[in-house]
Scaffold this motif. Structure first.
Motif, PDB file in Angstrom:
ATOM      1  N   THR A 184      44.299  27.749  48.095  1.00 38.67           N
ATOM      2  CA  THR A 184      44.499  29.027  48.772  1.00 38.67           C
ATOM      3  C   THR A 184      45.396  28.864  49.990  1.00 38.67           C
ATOM      4  O   THR A 184      46.311  29.664  50.218  1.00 38.67           O
ATOM      5  N   LEU A 185      45.151  27.837  50.779  1.00 37.50           N
ATOM      6  CA  LEU A 185      45.987  27.588  51.950  1.00 37.50           C
ATOM      7  C   LEU A 185      47.432  27.303  51.545  1.00 37.50           C
ATOM      8  O   LEU A 185      48.375  27.772  52.194  1.00 37.50           O
ATOM      9  N   TYR A 186      47.605  26.565  50.467  1.00 36.73           N
ATOM     10  CA  TYR A 186      48.955  26.239  50.002  1.00 36.73           C
ATOM     11  C   TYR A 186      49.692  27.496  49.540  1.00 36.73           C
ATOM     12  O   TYR A 186      50.856  27.714  49.891  1.00 36.73           O
ATOM     13  N   ILE A 187      49.007  28.315  48.745  1.00 37.30           N
ATOM     14  CA  ILE A 187      49.624  29.540  48.231  1.00 37.30           C
ATOM     15  C   ILE A 187      50.020  30.463  49.378  1.00 37.30           C
ATOM     16  O   ILE A 187      51.117  31.029  49.399  1.00 37.30           O
ATOM     17  N   ALA A 188      49.112  30.620  50.340  1.00 38.23           N
ATOM     18  CA  ALA A 188      49.419  31.459  51.509  1.00 38.23           C
ATOM     19  C   ALA A 188      50.610  30.891  52.279  1.00 38.23           C
ATOM     20  O   ALA A 188      51.453  31.640  52.794  1.00 38.23           O
ATOM     21  N   GLY A 189      50.685  29.565  52.364  1.00 41.72           N
ATOM     22  CA  GLY A 189      51.798  28.922  53.055  1.00 41.72           C
ATOM     23  C   GLY A 189      53.133  29.167  52.380  1.00 41.72           C
ATOM     24  O   GLY A 189      54.184  29.080  53.025  1.00 41.72           O
ATOM     25  N   LYS A 190      53.101  29.474  51.085  1.00 40.38           N
ATOM     26  CA  LYS A 190      54.313  29.802  50.340  1.00 40.38           C
ATOM     27  C   LYS A 190      54.672  31.280  50.442  1.00 40.38           C
ATOM     28  O   LYS A 190      55.656  31.728  49.853  1.00 40.38           O
ATOM     29  N   GLY A 191      53.850  32.047  51.170  1.00 40.25           N
ATOM     30  CA  GLY A 191      54.153  33.451  51.401  1.00 40.25           C
ATOM     31  C   GLY A 191      53.537  34.426  50.421  1.00 40.25           C
ATOM     32  O   GLY A 191      53.906  35.614  50.417  1.00 40.25           O
ATOM     33  N   PHE A 192      52.576  33.978  49.618  1.00 40.91           N
ATOM     34  CA  PHE A 192      51.919  34.864  48.659  1.00 40.91           C
ATOM     35  C   PHE A 192      50.511  35.194  49.131  1.00 40.91           C
ATOM     36  O   PHE A 192      49.841  34.374  49.760  1.00 40.91           O
ATOM     37  N   ASP A 193      50.061  36.398  48.798  1.00 44.07           N
ATOM     38  CA  ASP A 193      48.745  36.849  49.239  1.00 44.07           C
ATOM     39  C   ASP A 193      47.647  36.256  48.367  1.00 44.07           C
ATOM     40  O   ASP A 193      47.768  36.162  47.150  1.00 44.07           O
ATOM     41  N   THR A 194      46.555  35.887  49.013  1.00 40.02           N
ATOM     42  CA  THR A 194      45.363  35.430  48.332  1.00 40.02           C
ATOM     43  C   THR A 194      44.190  35.663  49.267  1.00 40.02           C
ATOM     44  O   THR A 194      44.392  35.983  50.444  1.00 40.02           O
ATOM     45  N   ALA A 195      42.975  35.572  48.756  1.00 41.91           N
ATOM     46  CA  ALA A 195      41.809  35.757  49.620  1.00 41.91           C
ATOM     47  C   ALA A 195      41.766  34.603  50.623  1.00 41.91           C
ATOM     48  O   ALA A 195      41.698  33.437  50.217  1.00 41.91           O
ATOM     49  N   GLU A 196      41.783  34.903  51.895  1.00 44.03           N
ATOM     50  CA  GLU A 196      41.934  33.873  52.923  1.00 44.03           C
ATOM     51  C   GLU A 196      40.759  32.894  52.919  1.00 44.03           C
ATOM     52  O   GLU A 196      39.597  33.285  52.922  1.00 44.03           O
ATOM     53  N   SER A 247      44.723  35.341  34.354  1.00 41.90           N
ATOM     54  CA  SER A 247      44.108  36.363  33.521  1.00 41.90           C
ATOM     55  C   SER A 247      44.008  37.675  34.294  1.00 41.90           C
ATOM     56  O   SER A 247      44.167  37.698  35.525  1.00 41.90           O
ATOM     57  N   PRO A 248      43.734  38.796  33.607  1.00 39.54           N
ATOM     58  CA  PRO A 248      43.715  40.099  34.274  1.00 39.54           C
ATOM     59  C   PRO A 248      42.669  40.228  35.380  1.00 39.54           C
ATOM     60  O   PRO A 248      42.789  41.104  36.238  1.00 39.54           O
ATOM     61  N   GLY A 249      41.643  39.383  35.366  1.00 39.85           N
ATOM     62  CA  GLY A 249      40.630  39.462  36.410  1.00 39.85           C
ATOM     63  C   GLY A 249      40.940  38.618  37.625  1.00 39.85           C
ATOM     64  O   GLY A 249      40.247  38.710  38.632  1.00 39.85           O
ATOM     65  N   ASN A 250      42.003  37.812  37.542  1.00 38.17           N
ATOM     66  CA  ASN A 250      42.312  36.897  38.636  1.00 38.17           C
ATOM     67  C   ASN A 250      43.515  37.324  39.466  1.00 38.17           C
ATOM     68  O   ASN A 250      44.036  36.547  40.279  1.00 38.17           O
ATOM     69  N   VAL A 251      43.955  38.562  39.241  1.00 36.47           N
ATOM     70  CA  VAL A 251      45.000  39.155  40.072  1.00 36.47           C
ATOM     71  C   VAL A 251      44.483  40.491  40.590  1.00 36.47           C
ATOM     72  O   VAL A 251      44.109  41.362  39.803  1.00 36.47           O
ATOM     73  N   LEU A 252      44.441  40.632  41.897  1.00 34.07           N
ATOM     74  CA  LEU A 252      44.027  41.884  42.526  1.00 34.07           C
ATOM     75  C   LEU A 252      45.265  42.674  42.934  1.00 34.07           C
ATOM     76  O   LEU A 252      46.314  42.100  43.237  1.00 34.07           O
ATOM     77  N   ILE A 253      45.112  43.997  42.956  1.00 32.77           N
ATOM     78  CA  ILE A 253      46.237  44.878  43.272  1.00 32.77           C
ATOM     79  C   ILE A 253      45.863  45.804  44.415  1.00 32.77           C
ATOM     80  O   ILE A 253      44.806  46.434  44.392  1.00 32.77           O
ATOM     81  N   ARG A 254      46.741  45.906  45.382  1.00 28.55           N
ATOM     82  CA  ARG A 254      46.607  46.917  46.433  1.00 28.55           C
ATOM     83  C   ARG A 254      47.791  47.873  46.288  1.00 28.55           C
ATOM     84  O   ARG A 254      48.940  47.452  46.326  1.00 28.55           O
ATOM     85  N   ASP A 255      47.480  49.141  46.106  1.00 27.04           N
ATOM     86  CA  ASP A 255      48.503  50.157  45.874  1.00 27.04           C
ATOM     87  C   ASP A 255      48.637  51.024  47.119  1.00 27.04           C
ATOM     88  O   ASP A 255      47.745  51.793  47.464  1.00 27.04           O
ATOM     89  N   ASP A 256      49.765  50.890  47.790  1.00 25.33           N
ATOM     90  CA  ASP A 256      50.047  51.688  48.982  1.00 25.33           C
ATOM     91  C   ASP A 256      51.160  52.665  48.652  1.00 25.33           C
ATOM     92  O   ASP A 256      52.335  52.396  48.860  1.00 25.33           O
ATOM     93  N   ALA A 257      50.748  53.808  48.079  1.00 24.86           N
ATOM     94  CA  ALA A 257      51.690  54.876  47.703  1.00 24.86           C
ATOM     95  C   ALA A 257      52.811  54.337  46.827  1.00 24.86           C
ATOM     96  O   ALA A 257      53.991  54.632  47.036  1.00 24.86           O
ATOM     97  N   GLY A 258      52.435  53.563  45.809  1.00 26.40           N
ATOM     98  CA  GLY A 258      53.425  53.048  44.877  1.00 26.40           C
ATOM     99  C   GLY A 258      54.060  51.740  45.280  1.00 26.40           C
ATOM    100  O   GLY A 258      54.859  51.178  44.524  1.00 26.40           O
ATOM    101  N   LYS A 259      53.701  51.235  46.454  1.00 26.78           N
ATOM    102  CA  LYS A 259      54.165  49.910  46.868  1.00 26.78           C
ATOM    103  C   LYS A 259      53.026  48.927  46.589  1.00 26.78           C
ATOM    104  O   LYS A 259      51.967  49.004  47.199  1.00 26.78           O
ATOM    105  N   TYR A 260      53.261  48.021  45.649  1.00 26.39           N
ATOM    106  CA  TYR A 260      52.187  47.171  45.159  1.00 26.39           C
ATOM    107  C   TYR A 260      52.187  45.801  45.828  1.00 26.39           C
ATOM    108  O   TYR A 260      53.236  45.171  45.991  1.00 26.39           O
ATOM    109  N   THR A 261      50.986  45.386  46.198  1.00 23.93           N
ATOM    110  CA  THR A 261      50.769  44.031  46.697  1.00 23.93           C
ATOM    111  C   THR A 261      49.815  43.343  45.733  1.00 23.93           C
ATOM    112  O   THR A 261      48.785  43.910  45.363  1.00 23.93           O
ATOM    113  N   PHE A 262      50.149  42.128  45.338  1.00 24.46           N
ATOM    114  CA  PHE A 262      49.319  41.376  44.398  1.00 24.46           C
ATOM    115  C   PHE A 262      48.653  40.213  45.126  1.00 24.46           C
ATOM    116  O   PHE A 262      49.277  39.533  45.947  1.00 24.46           O
ATOM    117  N   ILE A 263      47.388  40.012  44.811  1.00 24.31           N
ATOM    118  CA  ILE A 263      46.585  39.003  45.491  1.00 24.31           C
ATOM    119  C   ILE A 263      46.009  38.069  44.433  1.00 24.31           C
ATOM    120  O   ILE A 263      45.261  38.491  43.552  1.00 24.31           O
TER     121      ILE A 263
END
Length: 204
Positions: A79-91, A156-172
């Motif tokens: 998780t720390l590595y992924i975040a360090g690469k600039g991608f969102d994940t549960a901290e 898999s579909p359960g291991n990617v979370l989506i935040r939808d901000d008026a059509g602007k998507y963030t993937f976690i």
């Protein structure tokens, strides 16, 4: 017991040190299959997820004690590595390893709870019409992950979370204990992306 805490969350040490008590006596269950995930609302206003990994059988207890890093350790560090690469994940907040008679018994991974999100699985059976923007954004996201050398073995579909901000998507990206960090070829990346649509299993 071995405890490693993200310095940002050092103030939670007293709570983390009592993780076995808290997990056995509180929290709301989010997932209860091979592994168990509970969410806890703490007095300071934050919500955290605690994942207790399935207790390994005797042979694997030896493996995880002497030859391989625990799943909790890998979740924390990946998780720390992924975040360090600039991608969102549960901290990452902490991981805990509990030993009995010198061998790993139980392990816990603690992370910040993600609010206001959906799982990609919620769109798994949904129509393409009206979701074109989401699919396009997700394809670009997957390609960016692979270009950064991040290869999720349980994509898999359960291991990617989506935040939808008026059509602007963030993937976690979550459930990251099984990862490879390497150069990802286009063919390997395509096959990993295609796995999302092969079945609706969640490997957690």
């Amino acid at each position: 017991m071995k405890i490693v805490i993200n310095s940002k969350y050092e103030y939670l040490r007293d709570w983390v040190e009592k993780i076995t008590f808290h997990f056995d006596n509180g929290g709301e269950i989010l997932h209860n299959k091979r592994n168990i995930i509970k969410v806890f609302s703490l007095e300071n206003g934050i919500s955290i997820n605690v994942k207790k990994f399935h207790k390994p059988h005797f042979f694997n207890r030896i493996i995880y004690t002497f030859f391989r890093k625990s799943k909790a350790f890998r979740s924390y560090c990946n998780t720390l590595y992924i975040a360090g690469k600039g991608f969102d994940t549960a901290e990452s907040i902490a991981y805990v390893e509990v030993y009995e008679k010198g061998l790993l018994s139980d392990s816990y991974y603690i992370s910040l709870h993600c609010r206001g999100v959906k799982e990609m699985r919620e769109y798994y059976w949904g129509p393409l019409a009206g979701n074109e923007g989401l699919i396009d954004a997700f394809a670009h996201y997957s390609a960016a992950l692979h270009d950064a050398g991040i290869y999720h073995l349980d994509y898999s579909p359960g291991n990617v979370l989506i935040r939808d901000d008026a059509g602007k998507y963030t993937f976690i990206l979550v459930d990251v204990n099984r990862m490879k960090f390497m150069a990802v070829s286009s063919d390997r990346g395509y096959r990993n992306f295609a796995r999302l649509f092969e079945n609706d299993d969640i490997y957690i």
